[in-house]
Design a protein around this motif. Structure first.
Motif, PDB file in Angstrom:
ATOM      1  N   TYR A 165     -16.968 -35.651 -81.683  1.00 61.97           N
ATOM      2  CA  TYR A 165     -16.568 -34.310 -82.097  1.00 61.97           C
ATOM      3  C   TYR A 165     -16.626 -34.178 -83.612  1.00 61.97           C
ATOM      4  O   TYR A 165     -16.859 -33.100 -84.148  1.00 61.97           O
TER       5      TYR A 165
ATOM      6  N   GLU B 142     -14.842 -39.469 -86.435  1.00 65.60           N
ATOM      7  CA  GLU B 142     -14.022 -39.793 -85.261  1.00 65.60           C
ATOM      8  C   GLU B 142     -14.726 -40.788 -84.353  1.00 65.60           C
ATOM      9  O   GLU B 142     -15.929 -41.001 -84.474  1.00 65.60           O
TER      10      GLU B 142
ATOM     11  N   ALA C  44     -16.642 -39.701 -78.340  1.00 63.50           N
ATOM     12  CA  ALA C  44     -15.997 -39.187 -77.123  1.00 63.50           C
ATOM     13  C   ALA C  44     -16.824 -39.576 -75.904  1.00 63.50           C
ATOM     14  O   ALA C  44     -16.308 -39.671 -74.792  1.00 63.50           O
TER      15      ALA C  44
ATOM     16  N   GLU D 273      -9.488 -41.363 -66.564  1.00 63.59           N
ATOM     17  CA  GLU D 273      -8.197 -40.812 -66.916  1.00 63.59           C
ATOM     18  C   GLU D 273      -8.333 -39.756 -68.011  1.00 63.59           C
ATOM     19  O   GLU D 273      -9.408 -39.567 -68.574  1.00 63.59           O
ATOM     20  N   SER D 274      -7.235 -39.084 -68.287  1.00 60.84           N
ATOM     21  CA  SER D 274      -7.230 -38.028 -69.284  1.00 60.84           C
ATOM     22  C   SER D 274      -7.790 -38.548 -70.615  1.00 60.84           C
ATOM     23  O   SER D 274      -7.423 -39.625 -71.061  1.00 60.84           O
ATOM     24  N   GLY D 275      -8.695 -37.781 -71.199  1.00 61.41           N
ATOM     25  CA  GLY D 275      -9.280 -38.173 -72.480  1.00 61.41           C
ATOM     26  C   GLY D 275     -10.477 -39.099 -72.368  1.00 61.41           C
ATOM     27  O   GLY D 275     -11.061 -39.505 -73.369  1.00 61.41           O
ATOM     28  N   ALA D 276     -10.884 -39.425 -71.141  1.00 64.81           N
ATOM     29  CA  ALA D 276     -11.993 -40.377 -70.943  1.00 64.81           C
ATOM     30  C   ALA D 276     -13.345 -39.795 -71.355  1.00 64.81           C
ATOM     31  O   ALA D 276     -14.279 -40.542 -71.639  1.00 64.81           O
ATOM     32  N   GLY D 277     -13.469 -38.465 -71.354  1.00 60.45           N
ATOM     33  CA  GLY D 277     -14.732 -37.846 -71.774  1.00 60.45           C
ATOM     34  C   GLY D 277     -15.414 -37.000 -70.712  1.00 60.45           C
ATOM     35  O   GLY D 277     -16.538 -36.554 -70.900  1.00 60.45           O
ATOM     36  N   LYS D 278     -14.717 -36.728 -69.609  1.00 59.37           N
ATOM     37  CA  LYS D 278     -15.314 -35.998 -68.495  1.00 59.37           C
ATOM     38  C   LYS D 278     -15.722 -34.574 -68.898  1.00 59.37           C
ATOM     39  O   LYS D 278     -16.854 -34.150 -68.658  1.00 59.37           O
ATOM     40  N   SER D 279     -14.786 -33.867 -69.503  1.00 52.96           N
ATOM     41  CA  SER D 279     -15.096 -32.482 -69.886  1.00 52.96           C
ATOM     42  C   SER D 279     -16.149 -32.442 -70.993  1.00 52.96           C
ATOM     43  O   SER D 279     -16.950 -31.508 -71.063  1.00 52.96           O
ATOM     44  N   THR D 280     -16.136 -33.460 -71.827  1.00 55.00           N
ATOM     45  CA  THR D 280     -17.133 -33.530 -72.900  1.00 55.00           C
ATOM     46  C   THR D 280     -18.536 -33.574 -72.297  1.00 55.00           C
ATOM     47  O   THR D 280     -19.448 -32.887 -72.778  1.00 55.00           O
TER      48      THR D 280
ATOM     49  N   ARG E 118     -19.456 -30.174 -71.273  1.00 49.87           N
ATOM     50  CA  ARG E 118     -19.758 -29.350 -72.459  1.00 49.87           C
ATOM     51  C   ARG E 118     -21.162 -29.627 -72.981  1.00 49.87           C
ATOM     52  O   ARG E 118     -21.864 -28.716 -73.408  1.00 49.87           O
TER      53      ARG E 118
ATOM     54  N   ARG F 264     -21.821 -27.938 -76.846  1.00 44.56           N
ATOM     55  CA  ARG F 264     -21.891 -28.871 -77.973  1.00 44.56           C
ATOM     56  C   ARG F 264     -23.271 -29.513 -77.963  1.00 44.56           C
ATOM     57  O   ARG F 264     -23.893 -29.608 -76.900  1.00 44.56           O
TER      58      ARG F 264
ATOM     59  N   GLU G 146     -13.025 -30.608 -62.106  1.00 43.10           N
ATOM     60  CA  GLU G 146     -11.694 -30.841 -61.523  1.00 43.10           C
ATOM     61  C   GLU G 146     -11.496 -30.056 -60.233  1.00 43.10           C
ATOM     62  O   GLU G 146     -10.595 -29.227 -60.129  1.00 43.10           O
TER      63      GLU G 146
HETATM   64  N1  LIG Z   1     -12.524 -30.010 -79.371  1.00 44.49           N
HETATM   65  C1  LIG Z   1     -12.271 -31.294 -79.598  1.00 44.49           C
HETATM   66  N2  LIG Z   1     -12.191 -31.779 -80.855  1.00 44.49           N
HETATM   67  C2  LIG Z   1     -11.966 -33.070 -81.107  1.00 44.49           C
HETATM   68  N3  LIG Z   1     -11.767 -33.989 -80.126  1.00 44.49           N
HETATM   69  C3  LIG Z   1     -11.821 -33.580 -78.859  1.00 44.49           C
HETATM   70  C4  LIG Z   1     -12.068 -32.220 -78.522  1.00 44.49           C
HETATM   71  N4  LIG Z   1     -12.060 -32.104 -77.188  1.00 44.49           N
HETATM   72  C5  LIG Z   1     -11.822 -33.343 -76.697  1.00 44.49           C
HETATM   73  N5  LIG Z   1     -11.687 -34.218 -77.698  1.00 44.49           N
HETATM   74  C6  LIG Z   1     -11.439 -35.673 -77.564  1.00 44.49           C
HETATM   75  O1  LIG Z   1     -12.551 -36.253 -76.866  1.00 44.49           O
HETATM   76  C7  LIG Z   1     -12.105 -37.212 -75.925  1.00 44.49           C
HETATM   77  C8  LIG Z   1     -12.579 -36.850 -74.546  1.00 44.49           C
HETATM   78  O2  LIG Z   1     -11.969 -35.634 -74.157  1.00 44.49           O
HETATM   79  P1  LIG Z   1     -12.335 -34.874 -72.802  1.00 44.49           P
HETATM   80  O3  LIG Z   1     -11.757 -33.510 -72.894  1.00 44.49           O
HETATM   81  O4  LIG Z   1     -13.778 -34.982 -72.532  1.00 44.49           O
HETATM   82  O5  LIG Z   1     -11.508 -35.749 -71.755  1.00 44.49           O
HETATM   83  P2  LIG Z   1     -11.326 -35.565 -70.177  1.00 44.49           P
HETATM   84  O6  LIG Z   1     -11.804 -36.810 -69.544  1.00 44.49           O
HETATM   85  O7  LIG Z   1     -11.916 -34.297 -69.751  1.00 44.49           O
HETATM   86  O8  LIG Z   1      -9.738 -35.508 -70.021  1.00 44.49           O
HETATM   87  P3  LIG Z   1      -8.827 -34.649 -69.006  1.00 44.49           P
HETATM   88  O9  LIG Z   1      -8.782 -35.412 -67.723  1.00 44.49           O
HETATM   89  O10 LIG Z   1      -7.490 -34.641 -69.678  1.00 44.49           O
HETATM   90  O11 LIG Z   1      -9.416 -33.273 -68.879  1.00 44.49           O
HETATM   91  C9  LIG Z   1     -10.580 -37.272 -76.064  1.00 44.49           C
HETATM   92  O12 LIG Z   1     -10.262 -38.321 -76.918  1.00 44.49           O
HETATM   93  C10 LIG Z   1     -10.244 -35.938 -76.699  1.00 44.49           C
HETATM   94  O13 LIG Z   1      -9.085 -36.047 -77.481  1.00 44.49           O
END
Ligand SMILES: Nc1ncnc2c1ncn2[C@@H]1O[C@H](COP(=O)(O)OP(=O)(O)OP(=O)(O)O)[C@@H](O)[C@H]1O
Ligand SMILES: [Mg+2]
Length: 296
Positions: free
Chosen positions: A59, A63, A66, A85-92, A95, A101, A213
């Protein structure tokens, strides 16, 4: 393909009877075996594939990554899940696929074309996203389903609603498909919203479906039924399920387990259970939680 499959119509009939679970299971089997004509009717698209190779993204330049070193193939008829788990990068990952992005490492090709070189519109037209954050506007149910494909004929809407198990919901509305959504939209449950999102996605006729999700807001049993009935009907699409819930992933062709942006394990559900690694631990924990809910 011959239209030998009773598919969604038969499924919803079977669903109407509380004693028809076994019959339903049989129907699902036969639908899976024959490959569904219903989805084929919705989708006239040829085989499609996306190749993700060495994908990496931060991001911010200062940093941590991700996502890093992600290899993944999506293809028509293939069901892939990305869990973690939360923060693993799934939503990234979602995106990046939707060009919200720009990736900085590796490549993503859709039908051999680099996603980075495509317009946002061309890239996004390949994916239909199914999530609970479905945007509803104050028009008829039919118009809401037609978002993204305004000329979709009524027959396609009905077929999509049947597959998404949205028909019982629409049937209860005073004017069916012609009901103005209005307040009704606000009263939809999480699961109903998801069905609407799925129906809309099927109408859109994109080659790939992204399920963001899909489990949230559904109770575990409903979730399981939803997934199991749905998956055989998705043979004509590429599907990527992004979730932190592991229930119902037994039929996935491949599951990627993300940890801190990297793939720490990959395989089918059975393989990952045998491995006794991160996936197995998450799965055990979630099973215990599910039992605790049932017994509470
Ligand atoms: N807009 C952003 N700016 C900076 N860092 C971000 C941003 N969005 C996500 N991150 C970071 O990128 C990493 C992956 O986030 P992501 O949202 O992909 O996780 P996730 O697996 O979807 O989690 P969840 O299960 O909570 O939805 C995390 O460390 C998060 O803090
Ligand atoms: Mg997320």
């Amino acid at each position: 393909m011959r239209a030998v499959v009773p598919s969604a119509a038969a499924l919803s009939e079977a669903e109407a009877s509380p004693t028809a679970t076994a019959a339903l299971a049989q129907q699902v089997d036969s639908v899976a075996a024959a490959r569904p004509a219903s989805v084929a009717r919705l989708s006239s698209l040829p085989a499609w594939r996306a190749d993700i190779r060495g994908l990496g993204f931060r991001y911010d330049a200062d940093e941590a990554y991700a996502l890093r070193d992600i290899d993944l193939t999506l293809a028509t008829g293939r069901q892939v899940a990305v869990v973690g788990e939360s923060g693993a990068g799934k939503s990234t990952l979602i995106r990046l696929l939707l060009k919200l992005r720009d990736y900085e490492e590796g490549s993503v090709t859709l039908q051999g074309r680099e996603l980075a070189m495509m317009t946002a519109e061309a890239g996004r037209s390949q994916f239909a996203v199914v999530s609970q954050q479905v945007q509803l506007f104050n028009a008829t149910v039919a118009d809401n389903l037609r978002l993204g494909r305004p000329d979709a004929p009524m027959e396609v809407l009905r077929e999509a609603a049947r597959i998404a198990m949205l028909e019982p919901v629409i049937d209860k509305l005073p004017q069916g498909y012609d009901t103005i959504i209005g307040e009704w939209g606000a009263r939809l449950s999480g699961g109903e919203r998801q069905r609407l999102a799925l129906a809309r996605a099927l109408v859109l006729d994109a080659p790939a479906l992204l399920f963001d999700e899909p489990g949230t807001g559904l109770d575990p049993l409903t979730e399981l039924a939803f997934g199991e009935k749905l998956r055989p009907l998705l043979a004509g699409k590429a599907a990527l399920w992004v979730t932190h819930r592991l229930a119902g992933l037994e039929t996935m062709d491949e599951i990627l387990v993300l940890q801190d942006g990297r793939v720490c394990e990959r395989g089918t559900h059975a393989e990952l259970i045998r491995t006794r690694g991160a996936y197995y631990r998450m799965w055990r924990l979630q099973q215990q939680e599910a039992w605790a809910r049932v017994l509470a």
